[in-house]
Design a protein around this motif. Structure first.
Motif, PDB file in Angstrom:
ATOM      1  N   ASP A  90       0.522  -1.106  -0.319  1.00 54.85           N
ATOM      2  CA  ASP A  90       0.390  -0.175   0.294  1.00 54.85           C
ATOM      3  C   ASP A  90       1.109   1.411  -0.018  1.00 54.85           C
ATOM      4  N   LYS A  92      -0.002   4.258  -0.799  1.00 58.10           N
ATOM      5  CA  LYS A  92      -0.445   5.459  -0.063  1.00 58.10           C
ATOM      6  C   LYS A  92      -0.810   5.771   1.247  1.00 58.10           C
ATOM      7  N   ARG A  95       3.469   6.337   2.230  1.00 58.70           N
ATOM      8  CA  ARG A  95       3.609   7.664   2.373  1.00 58.70           C
ATOM      9  C   ARG A  95       3.688   8.262   3.426  1.00 58.70           C
ATOM     10  N   GLU A  96       2.643   8.168   4.150  1.00 56.31           N
ATOM     11  CA  GLU A  96       1.910   8.789   5.481  1.00 56.31           C
ATOM     12  C   GLU A  96       3.068   8.194   6.858  1.00 56.31           C
ATOM     13  N   GLU A 116       4.820   3.288  -7.784  1.00 58.36           N
ATOM     14  CA  GLU A 116       5.025   4.928  -7.430  1.00 58.36           C
ATOM     15  C   GLU A 116       6.052   4.145  -6.051  1.00 58.36           C
TER      16      GLU A 116
END
Length: 146
Positions: A90, A92, A95-96, A116
């Motif tokens: 994951d 996304k 990125r947190e 990514e």
């Protein structure tokens, strides 16, 4: 269960734990959490109150994906999550985690690394065994292929 609320390190490895109690969230000074070699498939949402966690070890459990509560641990630097049943990365969620520099997903069911992931410039991806090689534009990610 967790009475020593000042504890900075908790090691519950090799205990056949299948559920981590929600009162783990009382350990607000926790910086290292070692849960390796148990029977865990999820983590309680209350873990997000342990905002000082820098290192987490969840290797050799039963996770099918990284628990979403992990993405709320903004100071997390190192995550060892090898030897589970994780199939997808994951990006996304990762990125947190602005401080994450080391992610070990070795010996999981990952078939493909999303391109990514290369955008996470600080991350070193270690011991990930893949059948598909993906090219990256970032030199700070390390993927070990065997």
């Amino acid at each position: 269960v967790f009475e020593a609320v000042q504890a900075s390190k908790v090691v519950l490895s090799f205990n056949k734990v299948s559920v981590l109690p929600s009162d783990i969230g009382r350990l607000t000074k926790l910086t290292i959490l070692d849960l390796r070699n148990n029977h865990l498939s999820s983590l309680p949402d209350e873990l997000c109150t342990c905002s000082q966690i820098r290192e987490m070890v969840i290797e050799f459990n039963r996770f099918a994906c990284l628990p979403s509560v992990i993405y709320k641990l903004k100071k997390l630097e190192t995550l060892f999550a090898g030897s589970n049943q994780i199939a997808n990365i994951d990006v996304k969620g990762l990125r947190e985690l602005p401080c994450l520099t080391c992610l070990d997903l070795g010996n999981n069911d990952i078939q493909q690394v999303p391109p990514e992931l290369g955008l996470l410039s600080a991350l070193r991806l270690t011991h990930t065994y893949l059948s598909v090689v993906v090219s990256f534009n970032c030199t700070s990610i390390y993927v070990h292929i065997e």
